[in-house]
Design a protein around this motif. Structure first.
Motif, PDB file in Angstrom:
ATOM      1  N   VAL A  48       0.720  -1.250  -0.154  1.00 57.66           N
ATOM      2  CA  VAL A  48       0.222   0.503   0.064  1.00 57.66           C
ATOM      3  C   VAL A  48       1.021   1.247   0.021  1.00 57.66           C
ATOM      4  O   VAL A  48       1.269   0.859   0.828  1.00 57.66           O
ATOM      5  N   ALA A  49       0.408   1.903  -1.145  1.00 59.01           N
ATOM      6  CA  ALA A  49       1.778   3.098  -1.565  1.00 59.01           C
ATOM      7  C   ALA A  49       1.278   4.169  -0.527  1.00 59.01           C
ATOM      8  O   ALA A  49       0.304   4.633  -0.078  1.00 59.01           O
ATOM      9  N   HIS A  50       2.564   5.250   0.459  1.00 59.14           N
ATOM     10  CA  HIS A  50       1.815   6.301   0.519  1.00 59.14           C
ATOM     11  C   HIS A  50       2.889   7.159   0.311  1.00 59.14           C
ATOM     12  O   HIS A  50       3.935   7.281  -0.330  1.00 59.14           O
ATOM     13  N   THR A  51       1.900   8.800  -0.540  1.00 56.23           N
ATOM     14  CA  THR A  51       2.574   9.864  -0.873  1.00 56.23           C
ATOM     15  C   THR A  51       3.509  10.453   0.053  1.00 56.23           C
ATOM     16  O   THR A  51       3.230  10.595   0.364  1.00 56.23           O
ATOM     17  N   ALA A  52       4.661  11.234  -1.154  1.00 55.16           N
ATOM     18  CA  ALA A  52       5.538  12.200  -0.622  1.00 55.16           C
ATOM     19  C   ALA A  52       4.802  13.730   0.084  1.00 55.16           C
ATOM     20  O   ALA A  52       5.190  14.006   1.055  1.00 55.16           O
ATOM     21  N   THR A  53       3.882  13.936  -0.385  1.00 56.58           N
ATOM     22  CA  THR A  53       2.724  14.796   0.811  1.00 56.58           C
ATOM     23  C   THR A  53       2.658  14.252   1.927  1.00 56.58           C
ATOM     24  O   THR A  53       2.615  15.167   2.773  1.00 56.58           O
ATOM     25  N   THR A  54       2.264  13.442   1.789  1.00 55.77           N
ATOM     26  CA  THR A  54       2.237  12.595   3.409  1.00 55.77           C
ATOM     27  C   THR A  54       3.161  12.970   3.952  1.00 55.77           C
ATOM     28  O   THR A  54       3.087  13.249   5.277  1.00 55.77           O
ATOM     29  N   LEU A  55       4.410  12.546   3.629  1.00 56.14           N
ATOM     30  CA  LEU A  55       5.638  12.292   4.103  1.00 56.14           C
ATOM     31  C   LEU A  55       5.958  13.830   4.993  1.00 56.14           C
ATOM     32  O   LEU A  55       6.413  14.569   5.651  1.00 56.14           O
ATOM     33  N   LEU A  56       5.370  14.648   3.649  1.00 51.47           N
ATOM     34  CA  LEU A  56       6.354  16.501   3.815  1.00 51.47           C
ATOM     35  C   LEU A  56       5.042  17.273   5.712  1.00 51.47           C
ATOM     36  O   LEU A  56       5.320  17.664   5.798  1.00 51.47           O
ATOM     37  N   VAL A  57       4.060  16.695   4.926  1.00 50.86           N
ATOM     38  CA  VAL A  57       2.756  16.833   6.378  1.00 50.86           C
ATOM     39  C   VAL A  57       3.205  15.592   7.655  1.00 50.86           C
ATOM     40  O   VAL A  57       3.382  17.059   8.992  1.00 50.86           O
ATOM     41  N   VAL A  58       3.468  15.104   7.581  1.00 49.93           N
ATOM     42  CA  VAL A  58       4.015  14.487   8.534  1.00 49.93           C
ATOM     43  C   VAL A  58       5.425  14.726   9.249  1.00 49.93           C
ATOM     44  O   VAL A  58       5.381  14.929  10.509  1.00 49.93           O
ATOM     45  N   THR A  59       6.543  15.063   8.032  1.00 49.15           N
ATOM     46  CA  THR A  59       7.257  15.677   8.127  1.00 49.15           C
ATOM     47  C   THR A  59       6.926  17.585   9.298  1.00 49.15           C
ATOM     48  O   THR A  59       7.843  17.297  10.282  1.00 49.15           O
ATOM     49  N   ALA A  60       6.433  17.964   8.413  1.00 58.34           N
ATOM     50  CA  ALA A  60       6.055  19.324   9.317  1.00 58.34           C
ATOM     51  C   ALA A  60       5.265  18.852  10.926  1.00 58.34           C
ATOM     52  O   ALA A  60       5.984  19.992  11.645  1.00 58.34           O
ATOM     53  N   PHE A  61       4.401  18.341  10.992  1.00 62.75           N
ATOM     54  CA  PHE A  61       4.581  18.106  12.177  1.00 62.75           C
ATOM     55  C   PHE A  61       4.975  17.287  13.564  1.00 62.75           C
ATOM     56  O   PHE A  61       5.128  18.085  14.585  1.00 62.75           O
ATOM     57  N   TYR A  62       5.856  16.720  13.317  1.00 66.08           N
ATOM     58  CA  TYR A  62       6.974  16.472  13.284  1.00 66.08           C
ATOM     59  C   TYR A  62       8.567  17.315  14.256  1.00 66.08           C
ATOM     60  O   TYR A  62       9.062  17.601  14.915  1.00 66.08           O
ATOM     61  N   SER A  63       8.598  18.205  12.972  1.00 62.34           N
ATOM     62  CA  SER A  63       9.100  18.806  13.339  1.00 62.34           C
ATOM     63  C   SER A  63       8.639  20.124  14.217  1.00 62.34           C
ATOM     64  O   SER A  63       9.423  20.440  15.163  1.00 62.34           O
ATOM     65  N   VAL A  64       7.614  19.947  13.962  1.00 62.11           N
ATOM     66  CA  VAL A  64       6.993  21.511  14.742  1.00 62.11           C
ATOM     67  C   VAL A  64       6.546  20.896  16.403  1.00 62.11           C
ATOM     68  O   VAL A  64       7.862  21.400  17.173  1.00 62.11           O
ATOM     69  N   VAL A  65       6.249  19.483  16.427  1.00 65.57           N
ATOM     70  CA  VAL A  65       6.320  18.741  17.991  1.00 65.57           C
ATOM     71  C   VAL A  65       7.727  18.644  18.596  1.00 65.57           C
ATOM     72  O   VAL A  65       8.638  19.490  19.426  1.00 65.57           O
ATOM     73  N   GLY A  66       8.824  18.453  17.368  1.00 61.66           N
ATOM     74  CA  GLY A  66      10.063  18.252  17.951  1.00 61.66           C
ATOM     75  C   GLY A  66      11.282  19.537  18.355  1.00 61.66           C
ATOM     76  O   GLY A  66      11.655  19.441  19.447  1.00 61.66           O
ATOM     77  N   GLY A  67      10.930  20.728  17.585  1.00 60.87           N
ATOM     78  CA  GLY A  67      10.879  22.104  17.888  1.00 60.87           C
ATOM     79  C   GLY A  67      10.565  22.511  19.060  1.00 60.87           C
ATOM     80  O   GLY A  67      11.548  23.658  19.529  1.00 60.87           O
ATOM     81  N   VAL A  68       9.363  22.514  19.473  1.00 64.03           N
ATOM     82  CA  VAL A  68       8.699  22.549  20.749  1.00 64.03           C
ATOM     83  C   VAL A  68       9.685  22.398  21.891  1.00 64.03           C
ATOM     84  O   VAL A  68      10.356  22.453  23.279  1.00 64.03           O
ATOM     85  N   TRP A  69      10.198  20.696  21.704  1.00 64.77           N
ATOM     86  CA  TRP A  69      10.258  19.970  23.040  1.00 64.77           C
ATOM     87  C   TRP A  69      12.169  20.218  22.881  1.00 64.77           C
ATOM     88  O   TRP A  69      12.905  20.584  23.948  1.00 64.77           O
ATOM     89  N   GLY A  70      12.773  21.085  21.420  1.00 57.51           N
ATOM     90  CA  GLY A  70      13.758  21.803  21.490  1.00 57.51           C
ATOM     91  C   GLY A  70      14.040  22.791  22.302  1.00 57.51           C
ATOM     92  O   GLY A  70      14.803  22.954  23.042  1.00 57.51           O
ATOM     93  N   LEU A  71      13.252  23.376  21.792  1.00 63.13           N
ATOM     94  CA  LEU A  71      13.215  24.609  22.426  1.00 63.13           C
ATOM     95  C   LEU A  71      12.753  24.779  24.413  1.00 63.13           C
ATOM     96  O   LEU A  71      14.060  25.324  25.374  1.00 63.13           O
ATOM     97  N   VAL A  72      12.107  23.104  24.585  1.00 62.35           N
ATOM     98  CA  VAL A  72      12.452  23.061  26.006  1.00 62.35           C
ATOM     99  C   VAL A  72      13.644  22.450  26.918  1.00 62.35           C
ATOM    100  O   VAL A  72      14.439  23.117  27.269  1.00 62.35           O
TER     101      VAL A  72
END
Length: 708
Positions: A48-72
């Motif tokens: 079952v394929a997964h689009t590059a769009t999905t990866l971009l959205v998820v990467t942005a989401f993880y990066s925001v969460v990771g960035g907040v955690w990195g600020l802490v």
């Protein structure tokens, strides 16, 4: 504090950048498991394929969460300047950011839907142990020296995203001992590779920007490139057709199923909305069967019966205790495609229902080419137990339905593929059998414009997640379907039927342009219906009432110019013998179906239908938790409910099945009970009716005149 470049940046800025990089790394490694590892595990045909769009959205989401955690982490390091030397702060921030990986996994495992037992305790135990070890590195120089070579961010991300993938992929359904050994072996392998990489590349920082970004770009490329493949058995089959080429006068065969389509939502069956103008026109030159009954109210057993001419208890491709979603069709049964292929036909299939019509259920038997590819929507639904699924579930609640509506390939795509396949065999001058399946009447009921707005009643903002919740509650008896939502669903359901009808009209027109129309047998039907609150049910796979098992059926012979309505009751098991008789081919012995091309129907015949709920239908009301079976005889219907009650309906007087009788003394009831008993015993289900002498006031008594 010294960074990789030898300068001393601000702790907060450094923490922010490390958190962002951790988000990119997590998305990249998760994408690797869902693309390369998944494809290698299940094969290209089931991937079952997964689009590059999905990866971009998820990467942005993880990066925001990771960035907040990195600020802490950065703020914590700044507040600890008094106790942490400057040259150690970058390392402490790296460790604090890395601690977010096992913590995120532990939080993810608290959501509903995780398995119980060792499948929950082992991964959670690993997360707790890893969290403790990483925290000990933060506070202890000795532990840092001991563990830094093993527990870096790359290793921890691989371990915990890999464990989530193992749960939903290679180790799904395995016993706990196999799961534990597989998981621990995987963890040990990852840690060993991490130690080797640390020894081989000692100069690389744990969250260096270049390797992380390279991993992200590689994952993006893999998500965009890897796609499903068509099951093609063409070489061996083509050789067979050269030896056994179809006779020059034999017609083609086009068999189409309109998944989830009720007969009574079409104007030919008295529906007030003009949902099927093309099929109504087609019906003027075909046989139309007023009372066609599916063998089951689920896709898998119904199609298996359609392909074999056997009822579900005989072919066994049905849900059961050992196969809660259904067993594959055994290759011992001859399918229509196999029979026609052995007689020289090219055999092709284009199906939208990639779930229950997938080759994993062995319904591709006999087809030279079986196109079951799944669509790749903007945001693909990930496997369970992955962190990505939490992100997508959240976005489903916040974004428009159009981001997720490609559950199945749309009717225009199926029609395009169908036309392309027919063109190819037509160019080779071969006789062909083509099967097509359309899914646009199926939930999530989301036809494109103009069909979305074609019929009144649409409600904006009603999502598929809300539909699933409502369906579960209605089928469990916890909630009733209120009229506004019912009207909405029916408006979109009818729009989906109209959309398929338009695309079928395009296919019909193309066959006429090719000159194939007048030498093609065309069969149009459905596998089952759909409930919209009738009898306290929604969707399908719940009961054997007529809204779920009565289906449309048209049968056009080659060069047929005038239509006729057949009012005697028929079953989808009759399609195989009817097609074979029309082709003047031998009908295999032992089929339950009978050719409906005979002029005189058998007045003694009893037609059967059944329901066996699958595992994905959760929390059913007690009256629907087991199998239901129905027998039809003339205008009478006998329903044996999951609770063991007999309900007898006069389908002429009570078409909606609202006024059941339990009078089993009438001759029709005697006939149906007797035949249902004999039928089930004949195919090995054991006795349905208890011995008369064993009865002592139970729910079931042999009716007067009952015989064995």
């Amino acid at each position: 504090m010294t960074s990789a470049e030898g300068v001393r940046p601000n702790e907060v800025v450094y923490g922010l950048t490390r958190g962002l990089l951790l988000g990119v790394l997590a998305a990249a490694i998760e994408a690797f498991f869902l693309t390369v590892a998944s494809r290698a595990s299940v094969g290209a045909e089931n991937y079952v394929a997964h689009t590059a769009t999905t990866l971009l959205v998820v990467t942005a989401f993880y990066s925001v969460v990771g960035g907040v955690w990195g600020l802490v982490a950065g703020l914590a390091a700044r507040g600890s300047r008094r106790w942490i030397p400057a040259e150690q702060r970058a390392n402490r921030i790296d460790l604090f950011v890395t601690l977010g990986v096992p913590l995120a996994f532990a939080v993810n495992s608290t959501f509903d839907g995780w398995p119980s037992g060792l499948r929950w305790t082992l991964p959670c135990g690993l997360a707790v142990v890893a969290s403790v070890l990483v925290f000990s590195e933060i506070v202890s120089r000795r532990m840092r020296a001991l563990l830094a070579k093993w527990l870096g961010p790359w290793a921890l991300v691989t371990v915990f995203f890999g464990v989530g993938w193992l749960l939903s992929g290679p180790l799904a359904g395995r016993d706990e001992a196999t799961f534990a050994l597989g998981t621990l072996g995987f963890v040990a392998s990852v840690l060993a590779l991490a130690r080797l990489a640390r020894w081989r590349f000692p100069y690389l920082r744990p969250l260096g920007a270049k390797p992380v970004l390279v991993a992200g770009l590689l994952a993006l490329g893999l998500s965009g490139v890897l796609r499903e493949q068509v099951v093609d058995h063409g070489e061996d089959a083509a050789e067979s057709r050269r030896i056994h080429r179809a006779g020059p006068g034999q017609p083609n065969v086009l068999l189409v199923t309109l998944d989830t389509t009720r007969a009574d939502h079409m104007p030919d069956w008295g529906y007030p909305r003009n949902t099927t103008p093309n099929l109504s026109a087609f019906g003027k030159e075909a046989l139309r069967f007023e009372h066609a009954i599916s063998a089951a109210d689920l896709t898998l057993p119904s199609h298996a019966s359609l392909f074999t001419g056997l009822y579900p208890p005989a072919h066994g491709a049905s849900p059961g205790p050992r196969a809660p979603r259904g067993k594959p069709l055994d290759d011992a049964f001859a399918t229509l495609a196999e029979i026609l292929a052995s007689n020289g036909f090219a055999t092709l299939a284009v199906v939208a229902n990639h779930g229950f019509l997938g080759s994993s259920y062995a319904l591709d038997q006999g087809f030279d080419l079986y196109d079951e590819r799944a669509p790749v929507p903007l945001l693909t639904t990930p496997p369970p137990y992955t962190l990505r699924k939490r992100v997508v579930d959240f976005l489903k609640r916040e974004l428009p339905e159009s981001c997720f509506d490609l559950t199945y390939r749309k009717a225009n795509v199926i029609a395009d593929e169908l036309i392309e396949r027919i063109d190819a065999v037509h160019a080779r001058g071969e006789r062909w059998f083509c099967f097509a399946n359309f899914m646009d009447a199926h939930a999530p009921y989301d036809p494109p414009e103009p069909y979305r707005s074609l019929f009144a009643g649409r409600v904006d903002g009603f999502t598929y997640l809300e539909f699933q919740r409502l369906s579960d509650h209605v089928n469990a008896g916890k909630e009733k379907l209120e009229s506004t939502l019912r009207d909405h669903m029916i408006s979109q359901y009818d729009g989906g039927i109209a959309y398929v009808d338009a695309e079928l009209g395009r296919v019909f027109a193309h066959l006429k342009e090719l000159g194939e129309w007048d030498r093609t047998i065309v069969v149009i039907t459905s596998d089952h219906g759909e409930a919209f609150g009738e009898h306290g049910t929604m969707a399908h796979g719940v009961s054997a009432y007529d809204e779920q098992v009565r289906v449309p059926l048209w049968f056009k012979l080659p060069a047929q110019k005038s239509g006729r309505v057949v009012r005697s009751r028929v079953s989808l098991v009759d399609v195989v013998p009817s097609i074979l008789e029309a082709l003047a081919l031998e009908v295999p012995r032992g089929l339950h179906g009978r050719s409906f091309l005979r002029q005189v129907p058998d007045p003694r015949r009893v037609v059967f239908a059944e329901n066996e709920p699958t595992s994905h239908i959760r929390g059913l009301h007690p009256r629907f938790v087991g199998a239901e079976r129905a027998a039809y005889y003339g205008a009478k219907k006998l329903l044996l409910t999951a609770e063991g009650r007999f309900e007898i309906y006069d389908t002429l007087r009570d078409e909606d099945e609202l006024d059941p009788s339990d009078d089993r003394s009438v001759p029709a009831a005697v006939r149906m009970v007797t035949e249902l008993d004999r039928y089930i015993r004949r195919v090995g289900f054991g006795r349905l009716l208890p011995e008369p002498e064993a009865l002592s006031g139970g729910f079931l008594e042999p009716p007067p005149g009952y015989s064995r």
